[in-house]
Scaffold this motif. Structure first.
Motif, PDB file in Angstrom:
ATOM      1  N   PRO A   1       0.680  -1.542   0.148  1.00 28.34           N
ATOM      2  CA  PRO A   1      -0.119   0.018  -0.644  1.00 28.34           C
ATOM      3  C   PRO A   1       0.900   1.130   0.160  1.00 28.34           C
ATOM      4  N   GLY A   2       0.121   2.505  -0.557  1.00 29.81           N
ATOM      5  CA  GLY A   2       0.476   3.462  -0.749  1.00 29.81           C
ATOM      6  C   GLY A   2       2.221   3.728  -1.966  1.00 29.81           C
ATOM      7  N   GLY A   3       1.642   3.694  -2.896  1.00 29.25           N
ATOM      8  CA  GLY A   3       1.540   4.031  -4.191  1.00 29.25           C
ATOM      9  C   GLY A   3       3.478   3.567  -4.414  1.00 29.25           C
ATOM     10  N   LEU A   4       4.122   4.742  -4.493  1.00 25.06           N
ATOM     11  CA  LEU A   4       5.575   4.549  -5.235  1.00 25.06           C
ATOM     12  C   LEU A   4       6.333   5.085  -3.761  1.00 25.06           C
ATOM     13  N   SER A   5       5.633   5.850  -2.430  1.00 25.26           N
ATOM     14  CA  SER A   5       6.622   6.098  -1.301  1.00 25.26           C
ATOM     15  C   SER A   5       6.346   4.115  -0.867  1.00 25.26           C
TER      16      SER A   5
ATOM     17  N   ALA B   1       9.812   2.586   0.849  1.00 30.92           N
ATOM     18  CA  ALA B   1      10.008   1.844   1.645  1.00 30.92           C
ATOM     19  C   ALA B   1      10.171   1.146   2.558  1.00 30.92           C
ATOM     20  N   LEU B   2       9.620   0.455   1.446  1.00 30.27           N
ATOM     21  CA  LEU B   2       9.881  -1.490   1.770  1.00 30.27           C
ATOM     22  C   LEU B   2      10.523  -1.776   1.327  1.00 30.27           C
ATOM     23  N   LEU B   3      11.505  -1.049  -0.042  1.00 28.56           N
ATOM     24  CA  LEU B   3      12.382  -1.885  -0.828  1.00 28.56           C
ATOM     25  C   LEU B   3      13.525  -1.023   0.173  1.00 28.56           C
TER      26      LEU B   3
END
Length: 80
Positions: free
Chosen positions: A44-48, A52-54
């Motif tokens: 969730p959250g689109g590109l951001s 953040a996950l990466l």
């Protein structure tokens, strides 16, 4: 953990960090990248959210590699 296990963990952590850093750079420069969007579509959250996950994955890989490296250094000093 054995010396071989520490070496393998350090190599895996370094590889994970390098690959996630490359993915972050690709996501920032080429936001229309289909491969990154399709693999991380569930985040969730689109590109951001994907970035953040990466970043978290990269930090976890760096921490694992650093921990293994530290164990190798301290283990060789004490003769373990």
């Amino acid at each position: 953990m054995s010396k071989g296990g520490c070496i393998a963990l350090e190599a895996a952590g370094t590889g994970i960090t390098a690959l996630s850093a490359q993915a972050v750079i690709r996501a920032l420069l080429g936001q229309e990248s289909e491969s990154l969007r399709s693999v991380l579509a569930w985040v969730p959250g689109g590109l951001s959210g994907r970035l953040a996950l990466l970043v978290c994955i990269g930090l976890a890989g760096a921490a694992a590699g650093a921990r293994a490296h530290t164990r190798l250094l301290h283990g060789s000093r004490t003769g373990r």
